[in-house]
Motif scaffolding. Sequence first.
Motif, PDB file in Angstrom:
ATOM      1  N   CYS A   1      -3.623  -7.157  -5.464  1.00  0.00           N
ATOM      2  CA  CYS A   1      -4.110  -6.017  -4.682  1.00  0.00           C
ATOM      3  C   CYS A   1      -3.820  -6.189  -3.195  1.00  0.00           C
ATOM      4  N   GLN A   2      -3.828  -5.050  -2.478  1.00  0.00           N
ATOM      5  CA  GLN A   2      -3.397  -5.038  -1.073  1.00  0.00           C
ATOM      6  C   GLN A   2      -4.456  -5.560  -0.114  1.00  0.00           C
ATOM      7  N   PHE A   3      -5.642  -5.882  -0.623  1.00  0.00           N
ATOM      8  CA  PHE A   3      -6.729  -6.339   0.230  1.00  0.00           C
ATOM      9  C   PHE A   3      -6.980  -7.827  -0.007  1.00  0.00           C
TER      10      PHE A   3
ATOM     11  N   CYS B   1      -1.193   2.106  -6.179  1.00  0.00           N
ATOM     12  CA  CYS B   1      -0.322   0.928  -6.283  1.00  0.00           C
ATOM     13  C   CYS B   1       1.102   1.377  -6.012  1.00  0.00           C
TER      14      CYS B   1
ATOM     15  N   ASP C   1      -5.932   2.415  -0.731  1.00  0.00           N
ATOM     16  CA  ASP C   1      -5.661   1.090  -1.282  1.00  0.00           C
ATOM     17  C   ASP C   1      -6.373   0.936  -2.619  1.00  0.00           C
TER      18      ASP C   1
ATOM     19  N   PRO D   1       0.835  -1.201   0.000  1.00  0.00           N
ATOM     20  CA  PRO D   1       0.000   0.000   0.000  1.00  0.00           C
ATOM     21  C   PRO D   1       0.871   1.252   0.000  1.00  0.00           C
TER      22      PRO D   1
ATOM     23  N   PRO E   1      -3.444  -4.046   5.585  1.00  0.00           N
ATOM     24  CA  PRO E   1      -3.236  -4.635   4.256  1.00  0.00           C
ATOM     25  C   PRO E   1      -2.798  -6.091   4.364  1.00  0.00           C
TER      26      PRO E   1
END
Length: 647
Positions: free
Chosen positions: A229-231, A222, A193, A187, A351
């Motif tokens: 992705c960070q999630f 990003c 995010d 993140p 994250p």
Amino acid sequence: MDDTPHPDDLLNVQTKAAGPAGNLPFTPEMLLSRPSGDVFALSQNAGMGWNPAQLNRREILILSTQGGIRQPDGTPIALGYHTGHWEVGLLMQAAAEEIASRGGLPFAGYVSDPCDGRTQGTTGMMDSLPYRNDAALVLRRLIRSLPNRRGVLGVATCDKGLPAMLMALAAFPDLATVIVPGGVTLPADGGEDAGKVQTLGARYAHGLITLKEAAEAGCRACATPGGGCQFLGTAATTQVVAEALGLSVPHAALAPSGQPIWKEMAQRSARSVLDLDSWGITTRDILTDEAIENAMTVHAAFGGSTNLLLHIPAIAHAARLRRPSVDDWARVNRATPRLVNVLPNGPDDYPTVLAFTAGGVPEVMLHLRRLGLLHEGCLTVTGKTLGENLDAWEHSERRVRLRALMWDRDGVDPDNVILPPDRARARGLTSTVCFPTGNVAPQGSVIKSTAIDASVVDADGVYRKVGPARVFTTERAAIEAIKGKGPQAVQAGDILVLICRGPMGAGMEEIYQITSALKYLPWGKQVAVITDARFSGVSTGACIGHVGPEALAGGPVGKLLDGDLIEIQVDRNHLVGSVNLVGRGETVWGAEEGERVLAARAPRLDLQADPALPDDTRLWAALQNASGGTWGGCVYDVDSITAFFGG
């Protein structure tokens, strides 16, 4: 400086070359008994520059979803579709070098993948889920097309490429196979995010963000150039599931892309596939019904994406195992506490990279083992059982040092990211997935009950809502209504019904732009969503998807009208729920009368497949419908298809 070749050099075309030096390692047996393809393959290998003296080595295939073209320093030459496949070539290189150093002969193949974030709200989303099946098919063909391969490393990261890779490897029970997950991006320090940033349009439309703020947030989302992705969306959840299945080396899922620990994971994976081949351990030994249930249990403990309800059955089908049913999912989720506190459903919005440093999948499995929820005897790609891997993890230096690093550098308690069960209960973390039924969804539906905002849930843990339906047949019309445009503008208290977006209508598109917009609008938690489409793994809110039958298959959801009163109940503690038509306007009939009303109603006159639906996707929809549909994993079951069409 002009680098264009001088015309004399440009036109000085060679028509012959000396060819590789040396001799191919032929034997009399090879020339007398082996197929001509085996003989010609050595000529090609030498022609590509491999040392002819080293061609009689074990062939290991590295398959990847790599996309884009990079300079050696990472500078883009041509962009990929998404960050998730941008750097995985580095994993392939690390694995290939390890294979070669240990006497193997590495090969590499590529099947790139699309990005659900890039295609949100566009016709590109109609190719997203069907792509998974197509990619798995091509990957299987590539594996079979290297006849002498002894093992396969599948390197993939994201929403459809990684499920496709898992489906492909699962279909080779007699081969040594290992999954190398592509990791996650970091993140931005102080930025949004990659999930929240996709709501910029809706927030700008309601005056919640300025144009300048939107431009800055969009630029920084990003923070690193590679990884998913960070999630904990579908990409991250699938990495978790791959490791839980035993098909990845321990502590592989969610590694930070591009960092040394990420490359080391690829090297461990390369050693693993060579060892599996030496030991005679194949996919059949690892991928079992018990491994599938372990994956479902870990999915529940992480609070993972509902899209895995499509992907895990598809992996099981590819391995010729029993596909888990709705009852199986409900049983596992009722028994399994949620332990992971990360985006999008964790109360602290950590994250996913912090889940990795807190111990990742092995740490979660330690807690699940203590609760007696795992099949510890399952074999894994280490050649050891899951129980043996967890014993090693519990006392490892890696675990101790990474968890200490979280305290020292990030100021985060690792036990607040991966919570012991008692602490998870105290924080109010509830189990993951519920399957509401009722007169609107007689075959069932899915809701990620963990994602419902706690402020709209009653004290007994039950979400209760009665509201008027606002019915839309296109995603564009629905998002415009959320932005406050048109006569059907969505308001607090409404129930947004989006139909004709299932497999037959739109390829079962992912409608994250709707769910994300509602999450970040102040009144959005007062709106529920019912749809025959699916959701992104980062979706939140009272969102009921996978409604079956879909509208275009005759489902009663295709008979709902504006102004119908819909009642939704979801018990987050016991994971039971219902979605019913109970009245119209100011008149309340109840669910039983609502069922009679729906049975007597004709389908809406505006039901139709999206005019932009590609023929490729229409074919996919027909084939998966004949194979068990969405609840069967949207697979191609050849026996069912041939029987369906009279074969």
